[in-house]
Motif scaffolding. Sequence first.
Motif, mmCIF file in Angstrom:
data_model
loop_
_atom_site.group_PDB
_atom_site.id
_atom_site.type_symbol
_atom_site.label_atom_id
_atom_site.label_comp_id
_atom_site.label_asym_id
_atom_site.label_seq_id
_atom_site.Cartn_x
_atom_site.Cartn_y
_atom_site.Cartn_z
ATOM 1 N N THR A 45 36.052 44.804 36.277
ATOM 2 C CA THR A 45 35.138 43.826 35.686
ATOM 3 C C THR A 45 35.190 42.429 36.269
ATOM 4 O OG1 THR A 45 36.738 43.232 33.973
ATOM 5 C CG2 THR A 45 35.208 45.035 33.460
ATOM 6 N N THR A 46 36.257 42.076 36.981
ATOM 7 C CA THR A 46 36.389 40.706 37.467
ATOM 8 C C THR A 46 36.764 40.701 38.942
ATOM 9 O OG1 THR A 46 38.723 40.594 36.881
ATOM 10 C CG2 THR A 46 37.162 39.839 35.215
ATOM 11 N N TYR B 10 32.314 41.614 52.134
ATOM 12 C CA TYR B 10 32.896 41.767 50.798
ATOM 13 C C TYR B 10 32.830 40.551 49.887
ATOM 14 C CZ TYR B 10 34.972 46.026 52.679
ATOM 15 O OH TYR B 10 35.155 47.267 53.249
ATOM 16 N N LEU B 11 32.639 39.346 50.429
ATOM 17 C CA LEU B 11 32.843 38.142 49.628
ATOM 18 C C LEU B 11 31.646 37.200 49.627
ATOM 19 C CD1 LEU B 11 36.437 37.245 50.926
ATOM 20 C CD2 LEU B 11 35.839 38.672 48.954
ATOM 21 N N HIS B 12 31.648 36.333 48.636
ATOM 22 C CA HIS B 12 30.733 35.192 48.593
ATOM 23 C C HIS B 12 31.460 34.047 47.884
ATOM 24 C CE1 HIS B 12 30.109 36.900 44.541
ATOM 25 N NE2 HIS B 12 29.795 35.668 44.183
ATOM 26 N N ARG B 13 30.907 32.859 47.983
ATOM 27 C CA ARG B 13 31.495 31.702 47.288
ATOM 28 C C ARG B 13 30.880 31.593 45.897
ATOM 29 N NH1 ARG B 13 34.977 28.379 50.135
ATOM 30 N NH2 ARG B 13 34.794 28.496 52.395
ATOM 31 N N VAL C 8 35.048 35.055 46.228
ATOM 32 C CA VAL C 8 35.210 36.145 45.262
ATOM 33 C C VAL C 8 34.438 37.362 45.780
ATOM 34 C CG1 VAL C 8 35.553 34.617 43.255
ATOM 35 C CG2 VAL C 8 33.234 35.348 43.879
ATOM 36 N N LEU C 9 34.696 38.500 45.160
ATOM 37 C CA LEU C 9 34.021 39.734 45.565
ATOM 38 C C LEU C 9 32.524 39.675 45.300
ATOM 39 C CD1 LEU C 9 36.620 42.304 44.219
ATOM 40 C CD2 LEU C 9 36.066 41.882 46.624
ATOM 41 N N ASN C 10 31.768 40.359 46.136
ATOM 42 C CA ASN C 10 30.314 40.433 45.956
ATOM 43 C C ASN C 10 29.932 41.239 44.725
ATOM 44 O OD1 ASN C 10 29.677 38.929 48.239
ATOM 45 N ND2 ASN C 10 29.653 40.741 49.558
ATOM 46 N N SER C 11 30.775 42.200 44.355
ATOM 47 C CA SER C 11 30.396 43.088 43.253
ATOM 48 C C SER C 11 31.630 43.596 42.525
ATOM 49 C CB SER C 11 29.603 44.277 43.808
ATOM 50 O OG SER C 11 30.411 45.008 44.719
#
Length: 164
Positions: free
Chosen positions: A60-61, A88-91, A98-101
Motif C-alpha cells: 500500500t505504500t 520505477y520511481l517518480h518525485r 518514491v515508487l510509481n505504483s
Amino acid sequence: MSIDLENFKKNSKTEFSSNQKLAKKLKNVKPKVLDEMFEEAHDKKFKEMDCLSCANCCKTTSPIFIQTDIERLARTFRMKSSAFIDEYLHRDEDGDYVLNSSPCPFLNQDNTCLVYEDRPKACREYPHTNRKNMHGIMNLTLRNTLVCPAVFEIFQDFNKDFRK
C-alpha cells in the motif's frame, strides 16, 4: 499468524482519533523513556508477528528512495541509475523519490522481497518503532498505525497503559 487486512484497515481507521490523542500524550514522555517504551514494545510485538503474513506496507505504500538506494538497486538490476528512476520511481510532492505504483514491484506473491538484501534503507528500518528519537518521528509513527498492524497494536497496548 494470519492477519485479516480488511479488519485491520477498518479498526485502524476507527481508532485513529484515539491514537492521535495518545500520540499527543506520548510527546510529554521523556525522550529516552519514550525510545525505551517503543523499543520494548517493538521487540515484543515482532516476536508475535511475522511480516511475511502481512506485507501491507509493501502492498500500500512506498518507501522513500535515497540516492544510495537507487544506485544499489540499479546495480542489482544491471541498470544505470537514471534508467532505474525512469522505470520505477517518480518525485512526490516533497521532492522525494518514491515508487510509481503499489504494490511494490519487488513484492513476490508469497510476500517476500525480490530485492531483500538490497532493499531501500526505509524498508530496512520500517516500521521505525525501534529507533531513537521517537519524539521526532511521532507523526510518521501515528500514520503507520494505518499501515502496519504491529504499530497499530503497539498503540493499542499503549492506550491501555495510559488509561490506568
